[in-house]
Every structure is written in structure tokens, then in C-alpha cells.
Scaffold this active site. Structure first.
Site, PDB file in Angstrom:
ATOM      1  N   ASP A  83      -6.785  -5.778   7.908  1.00  0.00           N
ATOM      2  CA  ASP A  83      -7.933  -4.971   7.504  1.00  0.00           C
ATOM      3  C   ASP A  83      -9.096  -5.867   7.069  1.00  0.00           C
ATOM      4  O   ASP A  83      -8.892  -6.902   6.434  1.00  0.00           O
ATOM      5  CB  ASP A  83      -7.509  -4.051   6.350  1.00  0.00           C
ATOM      6  CG  ASP A  83      -8.434  -2.868   6.169  1.00  0.00           C
ATOM      7  OD1 ASP A  83      -9.119  -2.489   7.135  1.00  0.00           O
ATOM      8  OD2 ASP A  83      -8.457  -2.301   5.056  1.00  0.00           O
ATOM      9  N   HIS A  84     -10.309  -5.466   7.409  1.00  0.00           N
ATOM     10  CA  HIS A  84     -11.543  -6.107   6.924  1.00  0.00           C
ATOM     11  C   HIS A  84     -11.559  -7.612   7.105  1.00  0.00           C
ATOM     12  O   HIS A  84     -11.831  -8.366   6.163  1.00  0.00           O
ATOM     13  CB  HIS A  84     -11.779  -5.742   5.455  1.00  0.00           C
ATOM     14  CG  HIS A  84     -12.197  -4.337   5.252  1.00  0.00           C
ATOM     15  ND1 HIS A  84     -13.422  -3.849   5.657  1.00  0.00           N
ATOM     16  CD2 HIS A  84     -11.533  -3.285   4.698  1.00  0.00           C
ATOM     17  CE1 HIS A  84     -13.501  -2.552   5.356  1.00  0.00           C
ATOM     18  NE2 HIS A  84     -12.365  -2.192   4.790  1.00  0.00           N
ATOM     19  N   GLU A 141     -16.533  -1.235  12.303  1.00  0.00           N
ATOM     20  CA  GLU A 141     -17.187  -0.306  11.371  1.00  0.00           C
ATOM     21  C   GLU A 141     -18.647  -0.128  11.774  1.00  0.00           C
ATOM     22  O   GLU A 141     -19.385  -1.114  11.897  1.00  0.00           O
ATOM     23  CB  GLU A 141     -17.096  -0.848   9.946  1.00  0.00           C
ATOM     24  CG  GLU A 141     -17.678   0.073   8.888  1.00  0.00           C
ATOM     25  CD  GLU A 141     -17.419  -0.451   7.477  1.00  0.00           C
ATOM     26  OE1 GLU A 141     -18.371  -0.464   6.665  1.00  0.00           O
ATOM     27  OE2 GLU A 141     -16.268  -0.838   7.187  1.00  0.00           O
ATOM     28  N   HIS A 186     -15.526   1.547  -1.057  1.00  0.00           N
ATOM     29  CA  HIS A 186     -14.373   0.764  -1.486  1.00  0.00           C
ATOM     30  C   HIS A 186     -14.383   0.646  -3.009  1.00  0.00           C
ATOM     31  O   HIS A 186     -15.410   0.360  -3.610  1.00  0.00           O
ATOM     32  CB  HIS A 186     -14.404  -0.627  -0.864  1.00  0.00           C
ATOM     33  CG  HIS A 186     -14.151  -0.623   0.604  1.00  0.00           C
ATOM     34  ND1 HIS A 186     -12.953  -0.228   1.159  1.00  0.00           N
ATOM     35  CD2 HIS A 186     -14.945  -0.955   1.653  1.00  0.00           C
ATOM     36  CE1 HIS A 186     -13.011  -0.331   2.466  1.00  0.00           C
ATOM     37  NE2 HIS A 186     -14.210  -0.757   2.802  1.00  0.00           N
ATOM     38  N   GLY A 187     -13.201   0.856  -3.603  1.00  0.00           N
ATOM     39  CA  GLY A 187     -13.101   0.791  -5.051  1.00  0.00           C
ATOM     40  C   GLY A 187     -13.122   2.170  -5.679  1.00  0.00           C
ATOM     41  O   GLY A 187     -12.832   3.180  -5.032  1.00  0.00           O
ATOM     42  N   GLY A 217     -11.805   3.734   2.014  1.00  0.00           N
ATOM     43  CA  GLY A 217     -12.359   4.182   0.743  1.00  0.00           C
ATOM     44  C   GLY A 217     -11.659   5.403   0.191  1.00  0.00           C
ATOM     45  O   GLY A 217     -12.302   6.419  -0.103  1.00  0.00           O
ATOM     46  N   ASP A 219      -9.429   5.467  -2.598  1.00  0.00           N
ATOM     47  CA  ASP A 219      -8.922   5.381  -3.965  1.00  0.00           C
ATOM     48  C   ASP A 219      -9.347   6.597  -4.784  1.00  0.00           C
ATOM     49  O   ASP A 219     -10.541   6.885  -4.907  1.00  0.00           O
ATOM     50  CB  ASP A 219      -9.434   4.111  -4.657  1.00  0.00           C
ATOM     51  CG  ASP A 219      -8.763   2.853  -4.138  1.00  0.00           C
ATOM     52  OD1 ASP A 219      -7.772   2.983  -3.397  1.00  0.00           O
ATOM     53  OD2 ASP A 219      -9.221   1.750  -4.486  1.00  0.00           O
ATOM     54  N   ASN A 246      -6.382   4.675   5.451  1.00  0.00           N
ATOM     55  CA  ASN A 246      -6.030   3.461   4.718  1.00  0.00           C
ATOM     56  C   ASN A 246      -5.837   3.763   3.234  1.00  0.00           C
ATOM     57  O   ASN A 246      -6.702   4.382   2.601  1.00  0.00           O
ATOM     58  CB  ASN A 246      -7.125   2.414   4.881  1.00  0.00           C
ATOM     59  CG  ASN A 246      -7.212   1.879   6.297  1.00  0.00           C
ATOM     60  OD1 ASN A 246      -6.475   2.316   7.180  1.00  0.00           O
ATOM     61  ND2 ASN A 246      -8.088   0.926   6.520  1.00  0.00           N
TER      62      ASN A 246
END
Length: 296
Positions: A83-84, A141, A186-187, A217, A219, A246
Site C-alpha cells: 500500500d502507498h 490514486e 488518512h488518520g 481512509g 479509521d 483497506n
């Protein structure tokens, strides 16, 4: 090398046809990998083991080989995904390992930090071509997600995906999986997430049956929003908007806390087993939520 038998793409195609989402769980160590595989086999669910570049850089080839063996020897379909991958040294590590016979099933070539879509394409395309020669499917992305986590670079200026640019972008990169920016980040979400479902619907109309979509994203998202992102509200069927979803801290944080707490009072093997079981339980919850239980 042909991608006809690529494991990640096969898993995502079956998910689209079957109307369910696939858990791509971030794993940081062998216990996480074992926990995900155990849960997937118990639930008879497909799954994706994914890792961040910082984890690959730490364990390199032996770590990736362990993950591939655990995934490919499982009794259910499981793929391994990077990932990323943004920095050239991380992409070079992944692709050089592939050229030596230790290949991810898929990687994300993340050039979303580029100033323009054209620059994103120019950065990503050479890596996409090199990956496909090794049989690796590539995710890209379009737009840019805000935030950062687990060794990823911090991004502060999000850009929403423009659906009218998506076909040109995917053709330009040559990639096979799309991660859109729809208000996700993200986060931790400081404010309640406000996902642009209209963007998803436009992308689904454009790419149904050809390009799987991947949700980043996640979370702290409520279950209802996960379900909204999986089930397409336009048709009466269960057409998938996101095939791959994810998941990171949902599993990581309770696993790490349980392991740390138990190591204070229990033998190491017992502490590891209990923490791994906690990780398994999180994976099992998402298999059920995403509708993939019993699909393998």
C-alpha cells in the site's frame, strides 16, 4: 507477463460479481498475518494481506516471502498487496524483489502528491509497466487524500477525484485498480466524514466490470457508512462501489494493546496467542460487515 491469473484482480472480480467487499488488512508482523489467515479460513472469506512500505523496508525479501507463502498456501483466496508506495526507494525495493522472483500480487504506486494529473501519470506509468512485466497489478490514486499514518508522508491539501477525468487517467497510467478521493482521509476524522457518494456512483457507472475501486481512509468509520460505500443505491441489485476496503488501526491498535498488556503478566507465547486472537476477531467482524463470509 499476463495479468490474466493475477490473484488480487481475481479476488476483486469475484467480489464485484458476488456483490461484496474484500478486507485488505494492514499487517505489521507475522502474528498479524497469521491472524488474518486464520480468520479468513474460519470464515471462508477471501482477503488481502497488505503492508506499508516501512514494513517492507524493515523485513525485505524474507518478510515478503513469508507473507506470500502464508497467503498462497491458505485454503481460501488471499493476495498480498503493498500500500502507498510513493518514494522511489520503496518502489525500487518492491520491483527489484519481484524481478528476483519474490513478487507482490499487487502494489499501489502512489503519485498523488503530484501537482497535476498529468504529472501523476508521468510518475506512475514507468512503475506500472515494470510491475506488469512481473505479473503485478497496480493501484493508483486519482485526486489526493489528506492526512498520513504509519510512516506515510503527511498530506494537507486534499483534492477530490473528478470522475470525468478518471478514464483518461486510468488509460494514461495503465493501472488496473483505482483509489478515489471522495472526502476520505488518512488518520483520525476530526469532523464526521462526509463522503461524496455521487462521485462513487459516477465512477461505478464508468468502470463497472473493468476497474475495481479501493476505499482508503477507514479509521473510525461507522458501519452504516461502510455499507453505503459497498452497496450501490442506484440499482435494485447489489452492485459494488468499492470492491477493496483497506483497514489499518481497527486491527492494529487492539492487537498492540493486548500484546503489551499481556506481556506484563503472562508467558510470551500466551501473550502472543491472545493478541493474535484479538486481531482475528477484528478481521472476522469486517468479513461479516463486508458480506464476504462464506464466499470462498
Amino acid at each position: 507477463m499476463s495479468l490474466e491469473n493475477n490473484r488480487t484482480l481475481a479476488i476483486l472480480r469475484r467480489a464485484e460479481a458476488g456483490g461484496y467487499g474484500v478486507l485488505a488488512q494492514t499487517c505489521y508482523d507475522a502474528n498479524c498475518v497469521i491472524g488474518l489467515v486464520r480468520a479468513a479460513e474460519r470464515c471462508r472469506s477471501p482477503a488481502i494481506i497488505q503492508m506499508f512500505p516501512v514494513t517492507l523496508a524493515f523485513g525485505k525479501g524474507p518478510w515478503l516471502r513469508f507473507c506470500l507463502d502464508a497467503a498462497h498456501q491458505a485454503s481460501v483466496p488471499i493476495a498480498v498487496h503493498l500500500d502507498h508506495a510513493t518514494d522511489p526507494e520503496h518502489l525500487e525495493l518492491a520491483l527489484s524483489l519481484a524481478e528476483r522472483g519474490i513478487a507482490f500480487d499487487s502494489i499501489m504506486v502512489d503519485a498523488s502528491h503530484a501537482d497535476t494529473d498529468e504529472e501523476n501519470i508521468a510518475l506512475a506509468r514507468p512503475y506500472v509497466e515494470r510491475a506488469e512485466r512481473c505479473g503485478i497489478a497496480v493501484e493508483v490514486e486519482l485526486g489526493r487524500l489528506e492526512g498520513g499514518e504509519a510512516g506515510l508522508r503527511m498530506i494537507s491539501d486534499a483534492k477530490l477525484t473528478r470522475p470525468e477525468k478518471a478514464r483518461e487517467f486510468m488509460d494514461g497510467t495503465g493501472a488496473r485498480i483505482l483509489a478515489p478521493s471522495i472526502g476520505n482521509l488518512h488518520g483520525v476524522y476530526i469532523n464526521p466524514p462526509d463522503f461524496r457518494q455521487d462521485i462513487l456512483k459516477d465512477l461505478q457507472t464508468e468502470f463497472k466490470g473493468s476497474i475495481p475501486l479501493c476505499l482508503h481512509g477507514t479509521d473510525g468509520l461507522p458501519d452504516a457508512l461502510f455499507k453505503e460505500c459497498i452497496a450501490n443505491g442506484i440499482s435494485k441489485g447489489s452492485d459494488i462501489e468499492f470492491e477493496q476496503i483497506n483497514i489499518n488501526s481497527w486491527g492494529r491498535d487492539p492487537y498492540a494493546k493486548t500484546l503489551a498488556d499481556n506481556l506484563q503478566s503472562k508467558p510470551f507465547p500466551d501473550a502472543v496467542e491472545e493478541a493474535t486472537k484479538v486481531f482475528e476477531d477484528v478481521c472476522e467482524r469486517f468479513f461479516k460487515l463486508f458480506g464476504s463470509t462464506g464466499k470462498a
